[in-house]
Scaffold this motif. Sequence first.
Motif, mmCIF file in Angstrom:
data_model
loop_
_atom_site.group_PDB
_atom_site.id
_atom_site.type_symbol
_atom_site.label_atom_id
_atom_site.label_comp_id
_atom_site.label_asym_id
_atom_site.label_seq_id
_atom_site.Cartn_x
_atom_site.Cartn_y
_atom_site.Cartn_z
ATOM 1 N N ARG A 144 44.135 -22.592 -3.806
ATOM 2 C CA ARG A 144 42.778 -22.809 -3.294
ATOM 3 C C ARG A 144 42.809 -23.676 -2.033
ATOM 4 N N LEU A 145 43.646 -24.696 -2.021
ATOM 5 C CA LEU A 145 43.772 -25.535 -0.827
ATOM 6 C C LEU A 145 44.270 -24.693 0.354
ATOM 7 N N ALA A 146 45.279 -23.871 0.115
ATOM 8 C CA ALA A 146 45.808 -23.008 1.179
ATOM 9 C C ALA A 146 44.735 -22.024 1.649
ATOM 10 N N LYS A 147 43.982 -21.456 0.704
ATOM 11 C CA LYS A 147 42.922 -20.510 1.052
ATOM 12 C C LYS A 147 41.826 -21.197 1.858
ATOM 13 N N ALA A 148 41.455 -22.405 1.462
ATOM 14 C CA ALA A 148 40.418 -23.149 2.196
ATOM 15 C C ALA A 148 40.840 -23.344 3.647
ATOM 16 N N ARG A 149 42.106 -23.684 3.843
ATOM 17 C CA ARG A 149 42.608 -23.910 5.207
ATOM 18 C C ARG A 149 42.649 -22.611 6.001
ATOM 19 N N GLN A 150 43.035 -21.514 5.349
ATOM 20 C CA GLN A 150 43.116 -20.227 6.043
ATOM 21 C C GLN A 150 41.716 -19.727 6.418
ATOM 22 N N LEU A 151 40.754 -19.824 5.496
ATOM 23 C CA LEU A 151 39.389 -19.380 5.775
ATOM 24 C C LEU A 151 38.778 -20.185 6.921
ATOM 25 N N ARG A 152 39.065 -21.477 6.980
ATOM 26 C CA ARG A 152 38.581 -22.315 8.084
ATOM 27 C C ARG A 152 39.205 -21.857 9.383
ATOM 28 N N ALA A 153 40.524 -21.627 9.370
ATOM 29 C CA ALA A 153 41.217 -21.178 10.579
ATOM 30 C C ALA A 153 40.682 -19.827 11.046
ATOM 31 N N ASP A 154 40.296 -18.981 10.088
ATOM 32 C CA ASP A 154 39.723 -17.673 10.427
ATOM 33 C C ASP A 154 38.310 -17.806 11.002
#
Length: 179
Positions: free
Chosen positions: A59-69
């Motif tokens: 979830r932490l990795a996904k949160a960072r990826q969605l923000r970067a997107d």
Amino acid sequence: MSSTASSLPARIELTGEDLVLRDWTEEDLAAMPDLFDHPDIAYWTPIVSPFDAEAARARLAKARQLRADGTTVLLAVTVDGGAPLGEVMLRRAPEGTEIGYAIGPAHRGQGLAARAVRVMAAYAFEQLGVEQVILELEADNAASVGVAVRTGFSLLDVPLIEGEEKGRPYVLQTWGLNR
């Protein structure tokens, strides 16, 4: 997201309503299962279940990826910038700028979801320039319908959203709050 939409900042910390909404960090990983590994969270949200240490890292990795997107912001709900009590989300999607939330079972009944929604809506209006934010809720989710009503959202006259998540069919109503 349209090509004219602004990108999201790398770091976000929002304050208001006696809350600090902040980025998730590695220090939060141990607390996340206590917040998200619960039957209510499993039933009403798309958050994975069971929610364990591996799910927290994902979830932490996904949160960072969605923000970067540039599409989604996932922030920890805290009262002082410290221990997370839940999460609030802002997602830019074709159907609108959506807010979502999940409050840990031990922290419910304190108005955290409503306060976090108000702070996130203000961010969307003031910093992102959106004209309307939406909540997508199941009519049977009395707690979330209560949050919508308490925060000034109105049920919109738009088609219901039907789908299936984790093998369970759902029907979502769309609630809106204008700037």
